[in-house]
Design a protein around this motif. Structure first.
Motif, PDB file in Angstrom:
ATOM      1  N   ASN A 172       0.818  -1.208   0.000  1.00 14.27           N
ATOM      2  CA  ASN A 172       0.000   0.000   0.000  1.00 14.27           C
ATOM      3  C   ASN A 172       0.855   1.262   0.000  1.00 14.27           C
ATOM      4  N   ASN A 173       2.087   1.150   0.486  1.00 14.00           N
ATOM      5  CA  ASN A 173       2.969   2.316   0.550  1.00 14.00           C
ATOM      6  C   ASN A 173       4.063   2.268  -0.517  1.00 14.00           C
ATOM      7  N   ASN A 174       3.938   1.380  -1.458  1.00 16.94           N
ATOM      8  CA  ASN A 174       4.985   1.212  -2.465  1.00 16.94           C
ATOM      9  C   ASN A 174       4.761   2.179  -3.621  1.00 16.94           C
ATOM     10  N   ASN A 175       5.729   3.038  -3.847  1.00 11.31           N
ATOM     11  CA  ASN A 175       5.646   3.998  -4.948  1.00 11.31           C
ATOM     12  C   ASN A 175       6.439   3.554  -6.167  1.00 11.31           C
ATOM     13  N   THR A 176       6.865   2.303  -6.173  1.00  7.39           N
ATOM     14  CA  THR A 176       7.659   1.782  -7.283  1.00  7.39           C
ATOM     15  C   THR A 176       6.847   1.808  -8.569  1.00  7.39           C
ATOM     16  N   LYS A 177       7.511   2.241  -9.642  1.00  7.30           N
ATOM     17  CA  LYS A 177       6.908   2.170 -10.970  1.00  7.30           C
ATOM     18  C   LYS A 177       7.923   1.543 -11.903  1.00  7.30           C
ATOM     19  N   MET A 178       7.449   0.685 -12.756  1.00  8.22           N
ATOM     20  CA  MET A 178       8.308   0.083 -13.767  1.00  8.22           C
ATOM     21  C   MET A 178       7.641   0.281 -15.121  1.00  8.22           C
ATOM     22  N   HIS A 179       8.446   0.729 -16.068  1.00 11.25           N
ATOM     23  CA  HIS A 179       7.976   0.908 -17.436  1.00 11.25           C
ATOM     24  C   HIS A 179       8.763  -0.046 -18.330  1.00 11.25           C
ATOM     25  N   ILE A 180       8.049  -0.803 -19.120  1.00 10.45           N
ATOM     26  CA  ILE A 180       8.686  -1.724 -20.058  1.00 10.45           C
ATOM     27  C   ILE A 180       8.390  -1.217 -21.462  1.00 10.45           C
ATOM     28  N   VAL A 181       9.447  -0.952 -22.202  1.00  3.48           N
ATOM     29  CA  VAL A 181       9.309  -0.500 -23.587  1.00  3.48           C
ATOM     30  C   VAL A 181       9.493  -1.719 -24.482  1.00  3.48           C
ATOM     31  N   ILE A 182       8.519  -1.949 -25.335  1.00  7.14           N
ATOM     32  CA  ILE A 182       8.509  -3.115 -26.217  1.00  7.14           C
ATOM     33  C   ILE A 182       8.727  -2.659 -27.652  1.00  7.14           C
ATOM     34  N   ALA A 183       9.745  -3.221 -28.271  1.00  6.68           N
ATOM     35  CA  ALA A 183      10.004  -2.925 -29.682  1.00  6.68           C
ATOM     36  C   ALA A 183       9.052  -3.765 -30.528  1.00  6.68           C
ATOM     37  N   GLY A 184       8.189  -3.091 -31.238  1.00  9.45           N
ATOM     38  CA  GLY A 184       7.175  -3.779 -32.023  1.00  9.45           C
ATOM     39  C   GLY A 184       7.720  -4.676 -33.119  1.00  9.45           C
ATOM     40  N   LYS A 185       8.920  -4.381 -33.596  1.00 14.24           N
ATOM     41  CA  LYS A 185       9.518  -5.194 -34.663  1.00 14.24           C
ATOM     42  C   LYS A 185      10.342  -6.367 -34.132  1.00 14.24           C
ATOM     43  N   ASN A 186      10.394  -6.530 -32.822  1.00 11.73           N
ATOM     44  CA  ASN A 186      11.161  -7.619 -32.226  1.00 11.73           C
ATOM     45  C   ASN A 186      10.241  -8.818 -32.018  1.00 11.73           C
ATOM     46  N   ASN A 187      10.423  -9.848 -32.830  1.00 14.93           N
ATOM     47  CA  ASN A 187       9.572 -11.036 -32.763  1.00 14.93           C
ATOM     48  C   ASN A 187       9.831 -11.901 -31.540  1.00 14.93           C
ATOM     49  N   ASP A 188      10.860 -11.579 -30.759  1.00  9.52           N
ATOM     50  CA  ASP A 188      11.138 -12.350 -29.545  1.00  9.52           C
ATOM     51  C   ASP A 188      10.136 -12.064 -28.431  1.00  9.52           C
ATOM     52  N   TRP A 189       9.362 -10.989 -28.573  1.00 15.88           N
ATOM     53  CA  TRP A 189       8.289 -10.719 -27.616  1.00 15.88           C
ATOM     54  C   TRP A 189       7.132 -11.654 -27.951  1.00 15.88           C
ATOM     55  N   THR A 190       7.152 -12.842 -27.382  1.00 10.56           N
ATOM     56  CA  THR A 190       6.121 -13.846 -27.674  1.00 10.56           C
ATOM     57  C   THR A 190       4.848 -13.528 -26.904  1.00 10.56           C
ATOM     58  N   ASP A 191       3.753 -14.154 -27.336  1.00 10.74           N
ATOM     59  CA  ASP A 191       2.488 -13.982 -26.614  1.00 10.74           C
ATOM     60  C   ASP A 191       2.624 -14.451 -25.170  1.00 10.74           C
ATOM     61  N   ASP A 192       3.372 -15.536 -24.941  1.00 15.31           N
ATOM     62  CA  ASP A 192       3.560 -16.031 -23.570  1.00 15.31           C
ATOM     63  C   ASP A 192       4.234 -14.988 -22.686  1.00 15.31           C
ATOM     64  N   ILE A 193       5.277 -14.357 -23.197  1.00 16.02           N
ATOM     65  CA  ILE A 193       5.986 -13.338 -22.418  1.00 16.02           C
ATOM     66  C   ILE A 193       5.081 -12.141 -22.157  1.00 16.02           C
ATOM     67  N   LEU A 194       4.398 -11.686 -23.198  1.00 13.32           N
ATOM     68  CA  LEU A 194       3.496 -10.537 -23.035  1.00 13.32           C
ATOM     69  C   LEU A 194       2.357 -10.865 -22.071  1.00 13.32           C
ATOM     70  N   ASN A 195       1.835 -12.095 -22.130  1.00 11.57           N
ATOM     71  CA  ASN A 195       0.776 -12.507 -21.204  1.00 11.57           C
ATOM     72  C   ASN A 195       1.284 -12.567 -19.768  1.00 11.57           C
ATOM     73  N   ASP A 196       2.515 -13.063 -19.570  1.00  5.63           N
ATOM     74  CA  ASP A 196       3.098 -13.090 -18.223  1.00  5.63           C
ATOM     75  C   ASP A 196       3.208 -11.680 -17.658  1.00  5.63           C
ATOM     76  N   ILE A 197       3.650 -10.747 -18.477  1.00 12.60           N
ATOM     77  CA  ILE A 197       3.765  -9.353 -18.025  1.00 12.60           C
ATOM     78  C   ILE A 197       2.384  -8.789 -17.705  1.00 12.60           C
ATOM     79  N   GLN A 198       1.423  -9.084 -18.548  1.00 15.47           N
ATOM     80  CA  GLN A 198       0.058  -8.603 -18.309  1.00 15.47           C
ATOM     81  C   GLN A 198      -0.510  -9.187 -17.012  1.00 15.47           C
TER      82      GLN A 198
END
Length: 171
Positions: free
Chosen positions: A104-130
């Protein structure tokens, strides 16, 4: 740089192996690029980038000081060897769900930038992040930003998109 959580891309090992095999000191930057491209089969853009990792050598060979790499190849190899043992999804999760911490007191923020042309971003990885994002106590703690026109070199391929993403956080 766009780096996908998980295993290091096989091209990383190829570049590290190629660079490790180059004797130092290196005559000049053009010679390094030539060796990497012609003798080691490295992409010319990566070979050119590697020339930015040189520093004047402290060793003299045939009255020529030449260049050495700015990094320690033993450390690079150690990091590369350890890379498969890293759990980056757990690291991402721990940032938004710190162990033994009052979220409740955590102000941590993380931003992940995804390169749209990088095919290594699989659906599994994106789903895990989601999934991690949806489980966060605050939905703003983890944000993803996709730059559709960017590859690995996001700061080169879409500098305007990257800057808009960064600037938006400070508004």
């Amino acid at each position: 740089l766009d780096t996908v959580p998980g295993m290091a891309h096989p091209s990383v090992s190829k570049v590290v192996q190629a660079v490790s095999s180059i004797p130092t000191p290196i005559l000049n930057k053009k010679d390094l690029a030539r060796q990497l491209v012609q003798e080691k089969g490295i992409d010319p853009a990566i070979a050119a980038w590697m020339t930015t990792n040189l520093t004047p050598s402290k060793t003299t060979t045939n009255n020529n000081k030449g260049y050495d790499f700015t990094f320690d190849m033993n450390v690079v190899q150690s990091i590369l060897n350890d890379f498969p043992n890293q759990n980056f999804m757990k690291m991402i999760s721990d940032c938004v769900h710190p162990p033994n911490n009052n979220n409740n007191n955590n102000n941590t923020k993380m931003h992940i930038v995804i390169a749209g042309k990088n095919n290594d971003w699989t659906d599994d990885i994106l789903n895990d992040i989601q999934d991690i994002k949806e489980e966060a106590p605050n939905p703003d703690m983890l944000q993803t930003h996709t730059l559709p026109n960017a590859g690995h070199w996001v700061h080169v391929d879409d500098i305007n998109g990257l800057m808009k993403t960064i600037e938006a956080e400070y508004e």
